[in-house]
Design an enzyme around this catalytic site. Sequence first.
Site, PDB file in Angstrom:
ATOM      1  CG  ASP A 114       2.598  -1.586  -7.175  1.00 39.52           C
ATOM      2  OD1 ASP A 114       3.286  -2.523  -7.723  1.00 39.52           O
ATOM      3  OD2 ASP A 114       2.223   0.181  -6.974  1.00 39.52           O
ATOM      4  CG  ASP A 132       7.578  -2.816  -7.169  1.00 40.55           C
ATOM      5  OD1 ASP A 132       7.897  -2.605  -7.979  1.00 40.55           O
ATOM      6  OD2 ASP A 132       6.260  -1.800  -6.462  1.00 40.55           O
TER       7      ASP A 132
END
Length: 154
Positions: A114, A132
């Site tokens: 991330d 995402d």
Amino acid sequence: MWPWLAWAVVIFIADQVTKMLILDAYRLGDATPITSFFNIVRAHNTGAAFSFLADAGGWQRWAFTGIGVAATVFIVWQLRAHPGQKLFCFALSSILGGAVGNVVDRLMHGYVVDFLDFYARGYHFPAFNLADSAITVGAVCLVLDELLRMKKSK
């Protein structure tokens, strides 16, 4: 069905390229402030959305990988069954590209990379990535598609 799979591949490639750039340029925990509400960071997520089950001991890696593979099979089946429903197929192919991107991370690294970090007024949103984002856009489009379908049927 092929244009929708191509869109999923574009999302997958963009996701993997951005993650490779982060892995090459940042160490875990490094951050670069971009604006007063946004950083580029390097974070590892062994759990699901918002780090759900991140500290579960390792089994979640395979569970989430299995869920991603099952979702991939289901989505491809739905794309094949409904190729003319544009918003529906856009939504599913966006989810597909993101899901495959995160499954590949889990298989290669044991975690999802991330790097997008937003915050405002004391609230810090969990870091996330392009996969995402595509999954979220796809989910919103699925809801919109259903609302439009319900409105049309009345």
